[in-house]
Design an enzyme around this catalytic site. Structure first.
Site, PDB file in Angstrom:
ATOM      1  CD  GLU A 241      -1.837  -2.343   1.539  1.00 33.96           C
ATOM      2  OE1 GLU A 241      -0.708  -2.581   2.024  1.00 33.96           O
ATOM      3  OE2 GLU A 241      -2.721  -3.225   1.425  1.00 33.96           O
TER       4      GLU A 241
ATOM      5  CG  HIS B 177     -10.195  -7.016   7.704  1.00 37.27           C
ATOM      6  ND1 HIS B 177      -9.084  -7.380   8.409  1.00 37.27           N
ATOM      7  CD2 HIS B 177      -9.918  -7.316   6.405  1.00 37.27           C
ATOM      8  CE1 HIS B 177      -8.183  -7.892   7.580  1.00 37.27           C
ATOM      9  NE2 HIS B 177      -8.654  -7.858   6.352  1.00 37.27           N
TER      10      HIS B 177
END
Lengths: 326, 331
Positions: free
Chosen positions: B64, B133
Site C-alpha cells: 500500500e 477489517h
C-alpha cells in the site's frame, strides 16, 4: 584525426570545468546557509551536503530539465544541479515570499516543477515511491522522460524503499535509484544497522542491475549514472547506483558528531570531491591555478550577491498561510 | 423506492463512474490489489480491465505504501490515479504517503504541485470481520488539512461524488461501505457530478435533525420511520462529505428543528460528530432547544462476536431511543 581528438579533449575539459564550478557553487551555497543557520536566520534543522557534491553534479549531468527528480532534506545541491534558480532555493531556505515554494516549504522541501523537481522529502525514503510514480507517468505517457531519486544509506532499511524497488522492477519503469552511501544513517554507522554492508546487493533481490561508484569522483558518477539514464530512457528499466561518499559536516548543523573520530573525517577530507577535481584539472592542464582561483572568487561573489539580495527580500504576506491547501 | 431500469447497485454505480471518467479523460487510471482481471474484491472494477487493459487498470503487489506513493508521483506528473485500498484499515500501512506526502505537497510546494489522487476504500462494521477489517476511520483523515473525505450512502450519490472526486485537484479519500455494495437504487443516466462538501436532506422533518453519512443514513431513515409512527418528525441529513462539511445545511436544519442527534459508525471520542457539535456550540446555542446527542460506536476495537459487534455499533433502535429521550427531557 588529431584535430578531432583535440576537439573532444577540449569538450571534456570544458565539461569538467563546468562540473567543478557547479560543485563549488553547491559548496559555497551550503557554507552560506550554515552561516545563516548559525546566525539564527533559518528555522528547524539544516542538513548540508558538504562532501557529497560530486554525486549531485555527476548524476544529474545527463538528466534533462523535463526529467523528474525527488530527493531528501539534504537535497539543495541536487536542486541546483537540476537547474533550480540559486536565488529561488536560497530564498526558500530563508522562508521568503520569493522562495521557490513561497517560503512555505523550507530547506527540507525544495520543489521546482519547472525543472521536474517534484519534491525534497523530510521523511527518510518517502520520495522513492513518488519518483517511481513519476516514472510510471513517463511510461504511461511514452514521452521519453525518466525519473531520478536520491536517498541515503539509511533509507535502505525503510520498508517503502523495498516496495518502490519492487514496483519499478515489475513494471520496468524508467528510473535511476541513486543511493548516497555516506556511511552514516543519521548519527549511527550504517554498518551497525545492516548485516550486509554492500547496500547495492539489495537491488539484486528485485532483479535490478546495480553499480557501485566512487561518489567523490564526479566523472565516474557522471559516467555510471549516465549509462543508467540511457538504459532507463531506452526502455531498459530501473538501475540502482550506490555512490560511496562521506559528509564532512554533521547530520545537521549543530550535530556534535560523537559517533565518528576527527581522524576519520580528516582522512575523508583528503578525498574531497572538489579538491580531487581541482587536482585533476591542474594535472591535465585544463586550467591554470590562477584561473581556478579566479573561478572560485567568481562563484563566491555570485553566492554573496545572491545572498545579499535574498536577505532583503520580503517575507510572505500572512494571508499566504491559508493558500495552497486544496 | 421502487426498482426501475435505472436502478443500480452501489458497486455498479461506482463502476459506471470509473468507466465514464476513464472514457472521458485518458489521464485517469486505476491501481490496486486484485482490481484487474479479478475485478476487485467487492467487484467495483469488474469489466474495466477488459475494456481499458493492464496499463490503465493496474494490479499492484500488496504494497500500500509503495503504490500510494507511486500514485502520488504520477499525480504530481499530471495523471489522475484512482487507487483502491481494499480495506480502510490497510490505509494505516500507508499513512506516511497519505498524510505526510499527498496531503502536504501542494502546500509545501507553494502551490506548484497538484495531487489529483482519489483513494477509494471501504469501511464499516457489521460483517464479523474483526478488529482490523471493521473500522470507520473517516474522522482521522478529516483531521489532516489537504485531504478531502467523502462517504456516500446510495448509488446515485456514489456515482456523482466519485466523478467529482476524480475531477478534484486535491487528494480525496473516497470511503465506501462494505455492507452497501449490494444496495440498489436509482442512478441518473446523465453525467451528474455532485460537488464535494454539500449535504443532502434525505427526509424532511421538523422536530429533530438526525445527521449521519454512509450506511448510518439507512439506520437513521429506519429510525425516522419508527419515530414518525410515534408522531415525531425527524429530518435526516446525509452529510456525504466530512471534509469539507456542509455547515450551512446543518445549521439551517437545526434552526428549524432545534434539536440535533449525530449518528456515526466511527468511534465516539474525537469522531467527526464532536467537531460538528463544537462548531455549532461556537456559533451559539440560540437555536438549540436541547443538548446535542451522539450515537456512535463505543470506544473499543470492533469485536469479532456478532452479538458483541452489534452492541458496539449504533443501531436504529438506539437512535429512536435517543431521540425519544431528547424530546421527553427537552420538549
Amino acid at each position: 584525426m588529431e584535430g578531432t581528438f583535440t576537439h573532444r579533449e577540449e569538450d571534456h575539459a570544458r565539461q569538467f570545468l563546468q562540473w567543478y564550478e557547479l560543485m563549488l557553487t553547491i559548496r559555497r551555497f551550503e557554507e552560506q546557509t550554515i552561516e545563516w543557520y548559525q546566525r539564527g536566520l533559518i528555522g528547524g534543522s539544516l542538513h548540508p551536503a558538504i562532501g557529497q557534491e560530486a554525486i549531485a553534479v555527476g548524476a544529474l549531468d545527463a538528466v534533462r530539465p523535463t526529467d523528474y527528480m525527488t530527493m531528501t532534506y539534504r537535497g539543495r545541491g541536487q536542486a541546483l544541479a537540476k537547474g533550480a534558480s540559486l536565488e529561488g532555493v536560497m530564498a526558500e531556505v530563508l522562508g521568503k515570499a520569493s522562495g521557490l515554494c513561497k517560503g512555505k516549504g523550507g530547506p527540507m522541501h525544495i520543489t521546482d516543477v519547472t525543472h521536474g523537481i517534484i519534491g525534497a522529502n523530510a521523511i527518510v525514503a518517502a520520495g522513492i515511491p513518488i519518483a517511481v510514480g513519476a516514472a510510471l507517468a513517463a511510461h504511461l505517457a511514452g514521452d521519453g522522460r525518466i525519473a531520478v531519486t536520491f536517498f541515503g544509506d539509511g533509507a535502505v532499511n525503510q520498508g517503502v524503499f523495498h516496495e518502490a524497488l519492487n514496483l519499478a522492477a515489475i513494471w520496468t519503469l524508467p528510473i535511476v535509484f541513486v543511493c548516497e552511501n555516506n556511511l552514516y544513517s543519521e548519527m549511527t554507522p550504517i554498518r551497525e544497522m545492516v548485516k550486509n554492508e554492500a547496500v547495492s546487493e539489495r537491488a539484486a533481490a528485485y532483479r535490478i542491475p546495480a553499480a557501485v561508484v566512487d561518489g567523490n569522483d564526479v566523472a565516474a558518477v557522471a559516467e555510471t549514472v549516465g549509462m543508467a539514464i540511457d538504459r532507463a530512457r531506452s526502455g531498459g528499466g530501473p538501475t540502482f547506483i550506490e555512490a560511496l561518499t562521506y559528509r564532512f559536516v554533521g547530520h545537521m548543523v549543530g550535530d556534535p558528531e560523537t559517533y565518528r573520530s576527527r581522524e576519520e573525517v580528516a582522512q575523508w577530507r583528503e578525498k574531497d570531491p572538489i579538491l580531487q577535481a581541482r587536482r585533476r584539472i591542474e594535472a591535465e592542464g585544463w586550467a591554470t591555478p590562477e584561473s581556478l582561483t579566479a573561478l572560485d572568487d567568481r562563484v563566491t561573489a555570485r553566492i554573496r550577491t545572491a545572498a545579499e539580495q535574498v536577505l532583503q527580500a520580503p517575507e510572505p504576506d500572512l494571508e499566504e498561510r491559508l493558500a495552497d491547501v486544496y | 423506492m421502487s426498482i426501475s431500469d435505472t436502478d443500480r447497485t452501489m458497486a455498479q454505480a461506482l463502476n459506471d463512474a470509473l468507466r465514464e471518467e476513464m472514457e472521458r479523460d485518458p489521464r485517469v487510471f486505476l491501481m490496486g490489489e486484485d482490481i484487474g482481471h479479478y475485478g476487485g474484491v467487492f467487484g467495483v472494477t469488474r469489466g474495466l480491465f477488459a475494456q481499458f487493459g493492464p496499463e490503465r487498470v493496474r494490479d499492484t503487489p500488496i504494497s500500500e505504501s509503495g503504490f500510494i506513493g507511486a500514485a502520488i508521483g504520477a499525480a504530481a506528473a499530471g495523471w489522475r490515479p484512482v487507487v483502491e485500498i481494499m480495506w480502510i484499515d490497510f490505509a494505516m500501512v500507508a499513512m506516511d504517503q497519505i498524510v505526510n506526502q499527498a496531503a502536504k505537497m501542494r502546500y509545501m510546494s507553494g502551490g506548484q504541485l497538484k495531487i489529483p489522487l482519489v483513494i477509494r476504500t471501504q469501511e464499516g462494521a457489521g460483517r464479523g470481520n474483526g478488529a482490523q477489517h471493521s473500522q470507520s476511520l473517516e474522522s482521522m483523515f478529516a483531521q489532516v488539512p489537504g485531504l478531502k473525505v467523502v462517504a456516500p450512502s446510495n448509488p446515485r450519490d456514489a456515482k456523482a461524488l466519485l466523478k467529482a472526486a476524480i475531477r478534484e485537484d486535491s487528494p480525496v479519500l473516497f470511503i465506501e461501505h462494505k455492507l452497501l455494495y449490494g444496495f440498489r437504487g436509482p442512478v441518473l443516466p446523465t453525467d451528474e457530478v455532485v460537488p464535494l462538501g454539500i449535504a443532502s436532506v434525505v427526509r424532511p422533518g421538523s422536530d429533530v435533525t438526525i445527521l449521519s453519512l454512509s450506511r448510518m443514513v439507512h439506520f437513521c431513515l429506519e429510525a425516522a420511520q419508527k419515530l414518525a409512527n410515534m408522531g415525531i418528525e425527524a429530518e435526516v441529513i446525509d452529510l456525504r462529505s466530512v471534509q469539507p462539511w456542509d455547515i450551512d445545511a446543518v445549521a439551517k436544519s437545526v434552526q428549524k428543528t432545534g434539536r440535533l442527534v449525530i449518528v456515526h459508525e466511527a468511534h465516539r471520542s474525537f469522531g467527526w460528530g464532536a467537531e460538528i457539535a463544537a462548531t455549532l456550540a461556537e456559533r451559539g446555542f440560540d437555536h438549540l432547544l436541547a443538548p446535542i446527542r451522539r450515537v456512535c460506536s463505543d470506544d473499543v476495537p470492533f469485536p469479532y462476536n456478532r452479538q458483541l459487534e452489534r452492541a458496539v455499533m449504533p443501531d436504529p433502535q438506539r437512535i429512536v431511543t435517543t431521540v425519544q429521550e431528547l424530546l421527553r427531557d427537552y420538549p
